[in-house]
Scaffold this active site. Structure first.
Site, mmCIF file in Angstrom:
data_model
loop_
_atom_site.group_PDB
_atom_site.id
_atom_site.type_symbol
_atom_site.label_atom_id
_atom_site.label_comp_id
_atom_site.label_asym_id
_atom_site.label_seq_id
_atom_site.Cartn_x
_atom_site.Cartn_y
_atom_site.Cartn_z
ATOM 1 N N HIS A 1 0.696 -2.049 9.408
ATOM 2 C CA HIS A 1 2.080 -2.446 9.136
ATOM 3 C C HIS A 1 3.073 -1.983 10.211
ATOM 4 O O HIS A 1 2.814 -1.062 10.988
ATOM 5 C CB HIS A 1 2.544 -1.926 7.768
ATOM 6 C CG HIS A 1 1.909 -2.620 6.604
ATOM 7 N ND1 HIS A 1 2.265 -3.882 6.210
ATOM 8 C CD2 HIS A 1 0.934 -2.208 5.747
ATOM 9 C CE1 HIS A 1 1.541 -4.223 5.160
ATOM 10 N NE2 HIS A 1 0.720 -3.232 4.871
ATOM 11 N N HIS B 1 0.831 -1.207 0.000
ATOM 12 C CA HIS B 1 0.000 0.000 0.000
ATOM 13 C C HIS B 1 0.864 1.255 0.000
ATOM 14 O O HIS B 1 0.621 2.190 -0.778
ATOM 15 C CB HIS B 1 -0.926 0.010 1.230
ATOM 16 C CG HIS B 1 -2.161 -0.800 1.062
ATOM 17 N ND1 HIS B 1 -2.158 -2.025 0.437
ATOM 18 C CD2 HIS B 1 -3.450 -0.582 1.437
ATOM 19 C CE1 HIS B 1 -3.382 -2.527 0.442
ATOM 20 N NE2 HIS B 1 -4.189 -1.658 1.039
#
Length: 260
Positions: A215, A155
């Site tokens: 993340h 992403h």
């Protein structure tokens, strides 16, 4: 439509500000670093966007490269004739799409490979029981288990890279807006330009959300750096060379002759 022209003029003016174009790439690094710190300190409360099932993530981010190509390809096809009707000119701009797609594919596949070779399959999210019979992420997840490896943020990579790619390829709009076009092609081109800027806004917003909600810090920073490198090595290095797709034209050929 006059209202669309006003929006286009405002957007063109914004992107013509040197500080905006110069600092935009490096803002992604700053957001990734600050967002990671905020996430680790748990200073950002959960919101609708802290769930990966939010609509922007499901319907836009997960197919972000598709959206980028869907809007940018017709923009290039419509805008190229204003600068030059030569096939080679259009070919160079379309080649930039091919190069960008190759960068996207290579990086994402590399990220998947790294996660695969560094990961292990676990029975649950507590990581207590290892399922050694599953040696890949795909087989592990198909069996209903959880795979944990070094997951470089795709992403962070694609959102930063796509936004910078669109910024570069829509730069000619600053000259296009001063040239004469028939009503319908001009309206379509303006709408595509507005849509592409809206997509940039979505990519930036979702990049911020990724930074503060998802993340590990190094995963996001590496993904962001890969996105910046993909942009820098093409538009700041390779595209300045003769044997390359070249940079998008910044001025109309007639303007260039007048200033010569």
């Amino acid at each position: 439509m006059a209202s669309v022209d006003v929006i286009v003029n405002n957007l063109v003016t914004l992107w013509r500000i040197p500080a905006v174009r110069q600092n935009f790439p490096w803002a992604f690094l700053a957001v990734s670093a600050v967002g990671s710190i905020l996430k680790e300190l748990e200073l950002v409360p959960e919101t609708y966007f802290s769930s990966s099932k939010n609509a922007l993530n499901v319907y836009f981010v997960k197919v972000s490269w598709g959206w980028t190509l869907l809007l940018l390809t017709p923009f290039l096809l419509l805008s190229h004739s204003t600068f030059s009707r030569s096939v080679s000119f259009l070919g160079r701009r379309l080649l930039s799409l091919v190069v960008a797609t190759a960068i996207w594919y290579t990086c994402t596949e590399t990220f998947f490979y790294i996660e695969d070779v560094t990961g292990m399959c676990y029975e649950g999210k507590t990581l207590n029981t290892i399922k050694n019979e599953f040696t890949s992420k795909a087989t592990c997840r198909r069996a209903g288990f959880h795979w944990y490896g070094y997951d470089i943020s795709g992403h962070s990579f694609i959102l930063a890279y796509s936004a910078l790619f669109i910024m570069e390829e829509t730069a000619p709009m600053g000259s296009l807006k001063t040239t004469g076009q028939s009503a319908m092609p001009r309206l379509v081109l303006n709408l595509l330009y507005v849509a592409l800027n809206l997509i940039i806004f979505i990519w930036v917003w979702m990049f911020v959300c990724t930074s503060v909600y998802f993340h590990d810090p190094t995963h996001k920073l590496l993904g962001t750096i890969c996105g910046l490198l993909g942009w820098y090595l093409t538009y700041q290095v390779w595209y300045l060379k003769p044997l390359s797709p070249g940079l998008p034209p910044q001025r109309h050929p007639k303007e260039q002759k007048q200033n010569a």
